[in-house]
Every structure is written in C-alpha cells, then in structure tokens.
Design an enzyme around this catalytic site. Structure first.
Site, short mmCIF file in Angstrom:
data_model
loop_
_atom_site.label_atom_id
_atom_site.label_comp_id
_atom_site.label_asym_id
_atom_site.label_seq_id
_atom_site.Cartn_x
_atom_site.Cartn_y
_atom_site.Cartn_z
N LYS A 115 0.83 -1.22 0.00
CA LYS A 115 0.00 0.00 0.00
C LYS A 115 0.86 1.25 0.00
O LYS A 115 0.50 2.25 -0.59
CB LYS A 115 -0.93 0.01 1.23
CG LYS A 115 -1.97 -1.07 1.22
CD LYS A 115 -2.81 -1.05 2.48
CE LYS A 115 -2.04 -1.41 3.72
NZ LYS A 115 -1.52 -2.76 3.77
N GLY A 141 3.71 -0.73 8.55
CA GLY A 141 5.08 -0.56 8.09
C GLY A 141 5.07 -0.38 6.59
O GLY A 141 4.71 -1.29 5.86
N HIS A 142 5.38 0.82 6.15
CA HIS A 142 5.37 1.08 4.71
C HIS A 142 6.80 1.35 4.24
O HIS A 142 7.47 2.22 4.77
CB HIS A 142 4.47 2.28 4.40
CG HIS A 142 3.02 2.00 4.64
ND1 HIS A 142 2.09 2.97 4.87
CD2 HIS A 142 2.35 0.83 4.70
CE1 HIS A 142 0.90 2.41 5.05
NE2 HIS A 142 1.05 1.11 4.96
P1 IMP Z 1 -1.68 -5.54 16.19
O1 IMP Z 1 -2.24 -4.72 15.09
O2 IMP Z 1 -0.29 -5.15 16.60
O3 IMP Z 1 -2.62 -5.67 17.35
O4 IMP Z 1 -1.53 -7.05 15.62
C1 IMP Z 1 -2.66 -7.86 15.30
C2 IMP Z 1 -2.39 -8.68 14.05
O5 IMP Z 1 -2.29 -7.83 12.93
C3 IMP Z 1 -1.08 -9.48 14.09
O6 IMP Z 1 -1.27 -10.70 13.40
C4 IMP Z 1 -0.11 -8.60 13.33
O7 IMP Z 1 0.94 -9.34 12.75
C5 IMP Z 1 -1.04 -8.03 12.27
N1 IMP Z 1 -0.59 -6.74 11.74
C6 IMP Z 1 -0.66 -5.54 12.35
N2 IMP Z 1 -0.17 -4.58 11.56
C7 IMP Z 1 0.22 -5.18 10.43
C8 IMP Z 1 0.77 -4.70 9.20
O8 IMP Z 1 1.00 -3.51 8.98
N3 IMP Z 1 1.02 -5.64 8.27
C9 IMP Z 1 0.74 -6.95 8.43
N4 IMP Z 1 0.21 -7.44 9.56
C10 IMP Z 1 -0.06 -6.56 10.54
#
Ligand code: IMP
Length: 431
Positions: free
Chosen positions: A16, A40-41
């Site tokens: 994205k 993370g972009h």
């Molecule tokens: P949280 O958003 O840190 O609470 O994580 C919840 C879930 O979303 C986990 O499986 C993370 O690995 C996933 N996740 C959160 N942000 C990203 C992202 O930017 N890319 C891919 N997975 C994400």
C-alpha cells in the site's frame, strides 16, 4: 473532486505504501484513517529507502499534506521520531503533517499490556506487533482513553491519567505481578511532547471537507488489510481497527458520496504475519524461495512473513467488502522462474466446496484449497516498462487474477521503485 481509498485486499503488507506514494502525485491530502505504528510502509525513491509506520506515505511529495485522522491511535514518541527522521532527509515533514486532536494516544501501559497479554496467551498468542494497538483501542471503546487534545490541558491530562492508572495499576500489579506505573513520570513525558505536537494539531475533518469542496483530490490510505479487519477479518487473528473501505469513512469523517475510487492493493501471492488461518500457506523450499525473493520480513517487527499462493476466495471477498473499482497488483516479479503457478479458486471444508469465504471461522481454519494451475514465466521482469512487454504467461496470470477477483487490475508492480509500475490502459473499461 471526490476522494480515493487505498485498501489492503489481503492480510496487510500488500504494498500500500508504494501504491499510495505513486498515486499521491496528483493528490493534495493523504490521510491515515485507522491503526497506528503497527503499520510498516517501505517506499523506494531513487536510491533511498524510506520506512514509515505512522505518517502517511504521501509525505514524500512536498505538495502533499499528510493527515492523521481521528480513527488513528498515535504514539507521540513515534510520531516525533518519524518527523525528525523525515526532516533530517530534507522532507520538511514537521511543517506539513496534520494530526486530529480526537485521535487517541497510545500510552506506556498499552505497550506493556500488549506484551503481557501476548505472553500470557503463550502458544495461543495472536502475534501482535506489541505496539500497544489493541489495548489503546480497547480503552477507546471503554471510553477511558486519552486523546491528543488532552495533551494541551495539563489539568485534564493529569486527571484522566490518574483515573486510567487507578485501574491499570491494579491489573499490572495483581494480574501480571508487575510494578505499578508512576503517573508523574508519564505526565512529564507526555506533556513534554505537547509543545512540539501542538502546531500539528488541527480539525482534520474540516481540512478534508474544505479540500473536497475546493475540488482538491484526497486519498485515504489504509494500513493492514481486509482480512485483518476487526469486523470482517479472521477474528480474533486481526488488528483492533477497521482497515476496510467503510472504516476509511468512519475513521476520517467522510460520507460514502465523497468517494469515487476504491483501490484494492494485492500481492501476486499472499503473505501473513502473526497467527491465524491461511489456507494457501506454503512450506518447504518454495516458501523459502518466495520469502527470500520477496524480502518477506516485516517492516515493523522484522518478523518473517508466512507465504502462500494467491487466494482468489479472499480476493473476491475483499472485492465484495470494499467495492474495489481497481486493483493494484504488486510483486509480480517475485513469481518469475518458479515454474507452474497455482491460484486458489475455492475451499473445500467438511466435504463442502466454498467459492466464497465460508461463514464460520473454523471452516477457514481447516479449508483445503482447490487450485487452478497455470504456466509460469522465465526471466526477470523488473526492467519491463510496458504491460504489453511482459511475457505472455505473466499477462495471462494477471488477467486470470482479474477474472477471478471481479475487479480490473489497473496497475502491475514489478519492483519496489516508483518507475517499476505498469499502468494498463483500458483496464477500467474491462471491469
Ligand atoms: P496488532 O495490530 O499489533 O494488534 O496485531 C494484530 C495482528 O495484525 C497481528 O497478526 C499482526 O501481525 C497483524 N498486523 C498488524 N499490523 C500489520 C501490518 O501492517 N502488516 C501486516 N500485519 C499486521
């Protein structure tokens, strides 16, 4: 002029950042509407690699106003570090970024609880990014959160902080056997950020509405992806916000009539970080090859991403949930030289075939993918500059995904650079 929404069509990390950066060229405001620094972009401009977690990707264009809308959760320390990093590259982000006073703050206990809750879950952990996202949204929903605007009234901040810590310290000490947090230290740290954050804070809703009334182009940039959506993803293996197109409206404060384009970003295969169902997941040598070639390690946590074949069941679902007008297909180059490729067109679960995402989560957990196998292509496509110059098999693959997903693939990315994007003429007409 109406607005565009950029949404991840899979489990996040679809590219994205690159898509937003590319399309932001003709845009005045680029708005983050949900999530926080769990995103993370990675954007490559010339020889420079820029990694962003909180600030919208459009920041790399000097004419863009990057906006952090009410639906985002803001870790002020990360916001300032990211601004400093961008300013040091000469991008003058501090004078352009705008932050909603209604956005909620990520507090130190949110990060700590994220870590402790995951540790307590042990082998059942969700695999969160440990950035405090879930606990911050939980406090917001429980109406005990602190917001960016609270930083500018020391009395209110102290009162809300103490009220929150009354409860949080009981949980930390009695449930998790951890030391209590000191309100004075947190107050000093956070109020210390206030002076730098104050000039960034504005009524972002009014900024958006006025820009649209003036005829400016606005882009709403999603983080994570459709399958990580709190309501529409693979719950509980999801994030705590709403990355889908509907979430963009709620998070930014716009009505649906403001939108004329919804662009779904999808990899040419699938990746996922963290736990949860992933029907087309691969292992062994092929997984290793895809991971290494695709550089499939998280921008935020450095974790190795799980990899799998393209899943058209998920793509069709994302198409329906978001109403994509276009697809932006990324990382096609990674699939070159792999021999035959597979595309999952249906799941079989408990002996029943599902062309659409099964309604019960446990069916997704033990779904067996039904695949269509197609010829791959040889050679490196990273230098191709016109869609028509891709190998015939690569074009056939793109067109197969388009047919299976039900939305036109308007852009095909063949490498990380801005120039490595092929725009397909007439894609909209084929929709
Ligand atoms: P949280 O958003 O840190 O609470 O994580 C919840 C879930 O979303 C986990 O499986 C993370 O690995 C996933 N996740 C959160 N942000 C990203 C992202 O930017 N890319 C891919 N997975 C994400």
């Amino acid at each position: 002029m109406p607005a565009t929404i950029i949404v991840g069509a899979q489990w996040g990390d679809e590219g994205k950042g690159k898509a937003t950066d590319l399309l932001a060229d003709a845009t005045e405001l680029v708005v983050r509407y949900q999530g926080g620094n769990n995103a993370g972009h990675t954007i490559v401009v010339g020889d420079e690699v820029v990694k962003l977690h909180l600030i919208p990707s459009g920041v790399l264009y000097p004419h863009v106003t990057p906006v952090i809308a009410p639906g985002v959760v803001v870790d002020p320390r990360v916001l300032l570090e990211e601004l400093d990093g961008l300013d040091a590259k000469g991008l003058d982000a501090s004078s352009r970024v705008r932050v909603s006073g209604d956005a909620h703050l990520i507090m130190p206990w949110h990060r700590e609880l994220d870590r402790l809750i995951e540790r307590r879950l042990g082998s059942q952990e969700l695999g969160t990014t440990r950035r405090g996202i879930g606990p911050a949204y939980a406090d917001k929903a429980a109406r005990v959160g602190l917001r960016v605007q609270d930083l500018f009234d020391a009395g209110i901040f102290a009162k809300k902080l103490e009220a929150a810590l009354d409860h949080v310290n009981l949980v930390l000490t009695r449930v998790y056997d951890q030391p209590a947090m000191d309100p004075a230290a947190i107050r000093d740290e956070y109020l210390g950020y206030a002076a730098r954050i104050a000039p960034l804070v504005t009524d972002t809703r009014a900024l958006l509405h006025e820009a649209l009334e003036r005829g400016a182009r606005v882009m709403l940039e999603g983080a994570q992806g459709t399958m990580l959506d709190l309501d529409h993803g693979t719950y509980p293996y999801v994030t705590s916000s709403s990355p889908v197109a509907g979430g963009a409206l709620a998070g930014a404060g716009l009505g649906p009539t403001a939108i004329d384009r919804v662009i779904g970003i999808t990899k040419a295969y699938v990746t996922r970080v963290g736990a949860g169902p992933f029907p087309t997941e691969l292992d062994g040598d092929l997984a290793e090859t895809l991971t290494e070639r695709g550089g499939e390690y998280g921008t935020t946590t450095g974790r190795r991403r799980r990899v799998g074949w393209f899943d058209a069941v998920v793509a069709r679902y994302a198409q329906r949930v978001n109403g994509f007008t276009d697809l932006f297909l990324t990382k096609l180059d990674v699939l070159g030289g792999l021999g035959e490729l597979r595309v999952c067109t249906a799941y079989v679960a408990d002996g029943v075939r599902h062309e659409h995402l099964p309604p019960h989560q446990s069916l997704i957990h033990h779904a067996i993918p039904e695949y269509e196998t197609v010829p791959g292509w040889e050679g490196d496509v990273t230098g191709v500059t016109r869609y028509a110059d891709l190998p015939a098999e690569a074009r056939a693959y793109v067109e197969l995904l388009e047919a299976r997903c039900g939305a036109p693939v308007t852009w095909v990315s063949v490498g990380p650079g801005r120039a490595q994007t092929l725009e397909r003429a007439g894609a909209a007409a084929r929709a």
